[in-house]
Design an enzyme around this catalytic site. Structure first.
Site, PDB file in Angstrom:
ATOM      1  N   HIS A  82      35.198  41.260  35.139  1.00  0.00           N
ATOM      2  CA  HIS A  82      35.834  41.342  36.475  1.00  0.00           C
ATOM      3  C   HIS A  82      35.489  42.301  37.686  1.00  0.00           C
ATOM      4  O   HIS A  82      35.896  43.173  37.524  1.00  0.00           O
ATOM      5  CB  HIS A  82      37.404  41.384  36.161  1.00  0.00           C
ATOM      6  CG  HIS A  82      38.036  40.444  37.473  1.00  0.00           C
ATOM      7  ND1 HIS A  82      38.966  39.354  37.353  1.00  0.00           N
ATOM      8  CD2 HIS A  82      38.345  41.084  38.694  1.00  0.00           C
ATOM      9  CE1 HIS A  82      39.372  39.102  38.431  1.00  0.00           C
ATOM     10  NE2 HIS A  82      39.009  40.076  39.248  1.00  0.00           N
ATOM     11  N   HIS A 102      34.108  42.423  41.577  1.00  0.00           N
ATOM     12  CA  HIS A 102      33.749  41.680  42.978  1.00  0.00           C
ATOM     13  C   HIS A 102      32.585  42.504  43.646  1.00  0.00           C
ATOM     14  O   HIS A 102      32.481  43.445  43.856  1.00  0.00           O
ATOM     15  CB  HIS A 102      34.883  41.506  43.998  1.00  0.00           C
ATOM     16  CG  HIS A 102      35.943  40.671  43.465  1.00  0.00           C
ATOM     17  ND1 HIS A 102      36.075  39.290  43.624  1.00  0.00           N
ATOM     18  CD2 HIS A 102      37.070  40.925  42.437  1.00  0.00           C
ATOM     19  CE1 HIS A 102      37.226  38.867  43.229  1.00  0.00           C
ATOM     20  NE2 HIS A 102      37.716  39.936  42.467  1.00  0.00           N
ATOM     21  N   ASP A 140      31.424  41.864  46.808  1.00  0.00           N
ATOM     22  CA  ASP A 140      31.845  42.277  48.060  1.00  0.00           C
ATOM     23  C   ASP A 140      32.848  43.437  48.046  1.00  0.00           C
ATOM     24  O   ASP A 140      33.627  43.954  49.093  1.00  0.00           O
ATOM     25  CB  ASP A 140      32.376  41.000  48.956  1.00  0.00           C
ATOM     26  CG  ASP A 140      33.449  40.148  48.172  1.00  0.00           C
ATOM     27  OD1 ASP A 140      33.642  40.544  46.958  1.00  0.00           O
ATOM     28  OD2 ASP A 140      33.931  39.423  48.749  1.00  0.00           O
ATOM     29  N   GLY A 192      41.345  34.863  45.954  1.00  0.00           N
ATOM     30  CA  GLY A 192      41.969  34.649  47.189  1.00  0.00           C
ATOM     31  C   GLY A 192      43.501  34.785  47.026  1.00  0.00           C
ATOM     32  O   GLY A 192      44.003  35.058  45.917  1.00  0.00           O
ATOM     33  N   HIS A 205      41.592  33.483  38.583  1.00  0.00           N
ATOM     34  CA  HIS A 205      42.613  34.576  39.025  1.00  0.00           C
ATOM     35  C   HIS A 205      44.020  34.109  38.766  1.00  0.00           C
ATOM     36  O   HIS A 205      44.456  32.818  39.504  1.00  0.00           O
ATOM     37  CB  HIS A 205      42.323  35.016  40.554  1.00  0.00           C
ATOM     38  CG  HIS A 205      41.487  35.989  40.651  1.00  0.00           C
ATOM     39  ND1 HIS A 205      39.933  35.796  40.575  1.00  0.00           N
ATOM     40  CD2 HIS A 205      41.547  37.149  41.109  1.00  0.00           C
ATOM     41  CE1 HIS A 205      39.327  36.807  40.865  1.00  0.00           C
ATOM     42  NE2 HIS A 205      40.113  37.634  41.135  1.00  0.00           N
ATOM     43  N   GLU A 245      48.433  37.644  38.898  1.00  0.00           N
ATOM     44  CA  GLU A 245      48.237  38.838  39.627  1.00  0.00           C
ATOM     45  C   GLU A 245      49.121  39.023  40.791  1.00  0.00           C
ATOM     46  O   GLU A 245      49.985  40.042  40.719  1.00  0.00           O
ATOM     47  CB  GLU A 245      46.776  38.994  40.197  1.00  0.00           C
ATOM     48  CG  GLU A 245      46.506  40.297  41.253  1.00  0.00           C
ATOM     49  CD  GLU A 245      45.194  40.362  41.815  1.00  0.00           C
ATOM     50  OE1 GLU A 245      44.833  41.166  42.203  1.00  0.00           O
ATOM     51  OE2 GLU A 245      44.673  39.136  42.150  1.00  0.00           O
ATOM     52  N   ASP A 271      37.380  45.727  38.944  1.00  0.00           N
ATOM     53  CA  ASP A 271      38.012  44.694  40.120  1.00  0.00           C
ATOM     54  C   ASP A 271      36.864  45.003  41.482  1.00  0.00           C
ATOM     55  O   ASP A 271      36.185  44.289  41.785  1.00  0.00           O
ATOM     56  CB  ASP A 271      39.264  44.794  40.429  1.00  0.00           C
ATOM     57  CG  ASP A 271      39.681  43.487  40.953  1.00  0.00           C
ATOM     58  OD1 ASP A 271      39.208  42.762  41.220  1.00  0.00           O
ATOM     59  OD2 ASP A 271      40.923  43.615  41.508  1.00  0.00           O
TER      60      ASP A 271
END
Length: 353
Positions: free
Chosen positions: A17, A19, A21, A179, A206, A209, A298
């Site tokens: 996990h 990202h 970006d 998102g 996801h 969370e 993350d």
């Protein structure tokens, strides 16, 4: 227990996990922003790094996600996507990671005229360059991409799921939705998940969370997720009986018994208020109960972290040792969206360390 940072860096690790970006180098952001004329909150790389971390300590997932406006802005051209992907792999390799999955949303990278397919191919090429550069330095690493659909769009489509299937043998490991979670349940993308299932493709969701146990239940029981991104709220289905022993509820027991991996990200879970503090994170409790817990970074930039640091924080907070960190790595290797023979090699590298 405080573990030697060098030992943790040397330990072969798997990150599920992470990202793309959320893992840019500040120097890269500054350089690309200068080329394209994008205004940043700070132009000194160190000051920019601090701005990202400080901005993400908001206690809100929505506010946390706003910082991605800056990174996504410098990831619109093919050459920039290639560079970011290449450096992402190089940074993972430098941290001792031997397998990673870089998740990102192609639909957010079309402002400069790229199609989603061209964006995927640019990231593919960058990942390949990064793996080749790492191999030249003597470090074998495999990094593949997870293509992500943004869950809060007004009308979900199957476009990104179709992209995952199209490129499944060309660097794409699977699919994800990400998102804003609250108010956007995973079953909104049920058509995508059905398409992926029919194509025998992998996906993670996801859940748990920024929303409650119902979000995880939807991801597992309605959408049949292979893995759960974060999954912190699963602890709400574990109670303490009068005699002090822990009682695992029916749904949590299903997740545990099926060994559905929980992609937990300690630092960011604190930043987004998924948990009040690291001390209150359920990761060690769930691990002790037999859940397939994995530790992940993350967003390396937003949390000022990497996988070795996350393992170190968890070990120190919950008095864990190197064998526990090795178990987290094996859990992740077993849960990777990768061929069985590759997963077997990953486990062998981890257990022989």
């Amino acid at each position: 227990m405080s573990l030697d940072p060098e030992l943790l860096r040397a330990l072969p690790k798997v990150c599920l996990h992470d990202h793309l970006d959320g893992g840019l180098r500040p120097t890269t952001i500054v350089e690309i922003a200068g080329e394209i004329g994008h205004e940043l909150p700070a132009t000194d790389p160190d000051a920019l790094r601090t701005w990202f971390v400080d901005s993400c300590n908001s206690g809100s997932l929505v506010d946390y996600l706003v910082t991605f406006d800056q990174t996504i802005a410098v990831m619109q051209r093919a050459q920039d996507l290639r560079r970011v992907a290449r450096e992402f792999v190089e940074d993972l390799a430098a941290d001792g990671v031997i397998y990673g999955e870089a998740r990102w949303a192609p639909e957010q990278h079309t402002r400069a005229g790229l199609t989603v397919a061209q964006a995927v191919e640019a990231v593919r090429d960058g990942l390949a360059e990064g793996m080749s550069a790492a191999a030249e330095r003597g470090h074998e690493i495999v990094v593949r991409q997870l293509v992500t659909a943004m869950r809060h769009v007004p009308e979900p489509t199957t476009e990104i799921a179709e992209l995952a299937v199209r490129y499944r043998n060309d660097s794409v490991a699977g699919f994800d939705i990400a998102g804003a979670e609250k108010g956007f349940p995973p079953e909104r993308f049920l058509a995508s998940f059905q398409l992926l299932r029919q194509a025998s493709a992998f996906y993670t969701i996801h859940a748990g969370e920024a929303d409650d146990l119902r979000s995880i239940w939807g991801a597992v029981c309605l959408c049949d997720a292979n893995r759960i991104g974060h999954g912190v709220a699963i602890a709400d289905d574990v109670t303490v009986a009068d005699d002090g022993h822990e009682v695992v509820g029916d749904f949590a027991a299903y997740v545990r018994d099926q060994q559905i991996a929980l992609e937990m990200c300690p630092s960011s879970n604190v930043q987004t208020a998924a948990v009040p503090s690291l001390a209150e994170h359920p990761i060690a409790r769930l691990d002790a109960l037999g859940f397939r817990v994995t530790v992940n970074s993350d967003n390396q930039l937003m949390s000022g972290t990497n996988l070795s640091r996350e393992l170190g924080l968890v070990a120190e907070q919950f008095d864990l040792g190197v064998e526990d960190c090795r178990r987290f790595a094996v859990n992740a290797a077993k849960s990777a969206f990768a061929p069985w023979d590759l997963k077997r090699r990953l486990v062998e590298r981890i257990t022989s360390f």
